[in-house]
Design an enzyme around this catalytic site. Structure first.
Site, PDB file in Angstrom:
ATOM      1  N   TYR A  68       3.608  -2.628  18.084  1.00 43.68           N
ATOM      2  CA  TYR A  68       4.738  -3.435  17.233  1.00 43.68           C
ATOM      3  C   TYR A  68       4.580  -4.474  17.622  1.00 43.68           C
ATOM      4  CZ  TYR A  68       8.196  -4.356  13.493  1.00 43.68           C
ATOM      5  OH  TYR A  68       9.086  -4.673  13.272  1.00 43.68           O
ATOM      6  N   VAL A 112      -3.345  -4.964   3.010  1.00 46.28           N
ATOM      7  CA  VAL A 112      -3.658  -6.602   3.640  1.00 46.28           C
ATOM      8  C   VAL A 112      -4.549  -6.468   4.772  1.00 46.28           C
ATOM      9  CG1 VAL A 112      -1.161  -7.278   3.579  1.00 46.28           C
ATOM     10  CG2 VAL A 112      -0.921  -6.006   5.454  1.00 46.28           C
ATOM     11  N   ASN A 144       1.083  -1.124   0.168  1.00 49.02           N
ATOM     12  CA  ASN A 144      -0.117  -0.130   0.083  1.00 49.02           C
ATOM     13  C   ASN A 144       1.251   1.153  -0.244  1.00 49.02           C
ATOM     14  OD1 ASN A 144       1.089  -0.228   2.157  1.00 49.02           O
ATOM     15  ND2 ASN A 144      -1.090   0.600   3.456  1.00 49.02           N
ATOM     16  N   LYS A 198       2.748  -8.556  16.815  1.00 50.56           N
ATOM     17  CA  LYS A 198       3.393  -9.410  15.746  1.00 50.56           C
ATOM     18  C   LYS A 198       3.448 -10.413  16.584  1.00 50.56           C
ATOM     19  CE  LYS A 198       5.815  -7.745  12.038  1.00 50.56           C
ATOM     20  NZ  LYS A 198       5.682  -7.876  11.392  1.00 50.56           N
ATOM     21  N   LYS A 231      -4.134 -20.470   3.868  1.00 52.70           N
ATOM     22  CA  LYS A 231      -5.757 -22.208   3.382  1.00 52.70           C
ATOM     23  C   LYS A 231      -6.368 -22.016   2.696  1.00 52.70           C
ATOM     24  CE  LYS A 231     -10.056 -23.157   6.587  1.00 52.70           C
ATOM     25  NZ  LYS A 231     -10.961 -22.512   7.480  1.00 52.70           N
ATOM     26  N   ASN A 244      -6.085 -12.085   7.027  1.00 57.70           N
ATOM     27  CA  ASN A 244      -6.318 -12.364   5.366  1.00 57.70           C
ATOM     28  C   ASN A 244      -5.779 -12.745   4.791  1.00 57.70           C
ATOM     29  OD1 ASN A 244      -8.397 -10.759   5.997  1.00 57.70           O
ATOM     30  ND2 ASN A 244      -7.294  -8.869   5.767  1.00 57.70           N
TER      31      ASN A 244
END
Ligand code: NAD
Ligand code: UDP
Length: 313
Positions: free
Chosen positions: A144, A58, A33, A148, A104, A98
């Site tokens: 952050y 995302v 992006n 994560k 998957k 996402n």
């Protein structure tokens, strides 16, 4: 030839990864992006028929038929990830959901770019993968660090619950050409300051330590992790155990650039970790004897050359 999706592909690490994958003959989709990345980082790949650029965020679902996904999308420098902390968490968490959902559905293998920040301000030194970390969950770095950590949890749960083929790498501080010169990270800051003969800004007393790896060593580690045996999913530390203080780094850069810069001291940012060094025993054992090859001075010279060109053109 494989079809490979790289999220965050226009960033510092992502663009080097795209370079390598394209050079190996793969069909690469680079998704970004452009929050911290730039088309300039991948402009040299635009004419290649096996390289495709997609502007996408995302935090929204994305669909493509690929064999492998490298999930790198996330601002990485404290200035950038603290600029919009809520968006940073969304990028880590919703981005992971996402991309894992996509993996998957299409049965792709997926690698997560996690971070040494999951260890926070570590009380165990050096850090092994079994250490659970010392993270302030409400501090200014938590958008952050906790984002994560949550992404790692999501990866493990998609593996346990849905048999998704996952790989988690915990990346330690990495430097090299195409670092964003305005993102406030220490290597790019010191080099740009030195090249301009401006004061070198040390935060705190400069005795805090980090262990920096050169970008090429990281890319090799990530590729080996993606290709590792199916029942090895990590997390695995990828970093250079050579640990040094920020004061030492400043003096090395002054020496290599022949700069007239003087060192000045500024306040240490909140929750700034005091030390960090990866234990890479697991990476060596599982990733075919992977270990960093590029010494600090050699890597710094290449990075200085990059910024020198950037500043003079
Ligand atoms: P970077 O900021 O240069 O690259 C991140 C890329 O992600 C940029 O191109 C940015 O535009 C893109 N991005 C950000 N938010 C996005 C979103 N919502 N949707 C799509 N794209 C988005 O940083 P980097 O140093 O290349 O880091 C890449 C990855 O590696 C990150 O996930 C980071 O957390 C991880 N990492 C980096 C380091 C390091 O030392 N550089 C250390 C540990 C982990
Ligand atoms: N740092 C510094 N001067 C700068 C930028 C950073 O002394 O101009 C310090 C920072 O406080 C930290 C270390 O360098 O202790 C590494 O900072 P960076 O943001 O590169 O990485 P991180 O803190 O995320 O490991």
């Amino acid at each position: 030839m494989k079809r490979i999706l790289v999220t965050g592909g226009a960033g510092f690490i992502g663009s080097h990864l795209c370079d390598k994958l394209v050079s190996q003959g793969h069909d690469v989709i680079c998704l970004d992006n452009y929050f911290t990345g730039s088309k300039l980082n991948i402009s040299h790949l635009m004419d290649n028929h096996y390289f495709e650029l997609v502007r996408h965020d995302v935090t929204h679902p994305y669909f493509a038929e690929v064999d492998e996904i490298y999930n790198l999308a996330c601002p990485a420098s404290p200035i950038h990830y603290q600029y919009n902390p809520i968006k940073t968490i969304k990028t880590s968490v919703m981005g992971a959901i996402n991309m894992l959902g996509l993996a998957k559905r299409i049965k792709a293998k997926i690698l997560q770019a996690s971070t040494s920040e999951v260890y926070g301000d570590p009380l165990e030194h050096p850090q092994t993968e079994s250490y659970w970390g010392n993270v302030n969950p409400i501090g200014i770095r938590s958008c952050y660090d906790e984002g994560k950590r949550c992404a790692e949890s999501l990866f493990m749960n998609y593996y346990r619950q849905n048999d998704v083929r996952i790989k988690i790498v915990r990346i330690f501080n990495t430097y090299g050409p195409r670092m964003n010169q305005d993102d406030g990270r220490v290597v790019s800051n010191f080099i740009v300051q030195a090249l301009k003969n401006e004061p070198i800004t040390i935060f705190g007393d400069g005795n805090q330590t980090r262990s920096f790896q050169y970008i090429d060593d990281l890319i090799e580690g990530m590729l080996r992790m993606m290709d590792s045996r199916d029942d090895f999913y990590g997390p695995v530390n990828i970093g250079n155990p050579h640990e040094f203080s920020m004061l030492y780094l400043a003096n090395e850069i002054i020496d290599l650039t022949g700069s007239r810069s003087k060192i000045i001291y500024k306040p240490l940012p909140e929750d700034d970790p005091t030390q960090r060094q990866p234990d890479i025993t697991l990476a060596k054992r599982e990733l075919n004897n992977w270990e960093p090859k590029i010494e600090l001075r050699e890597g710094l010279k290449k990075t200085i050359e990059y910024f020198d060109n950037l500043l003079t053109t």
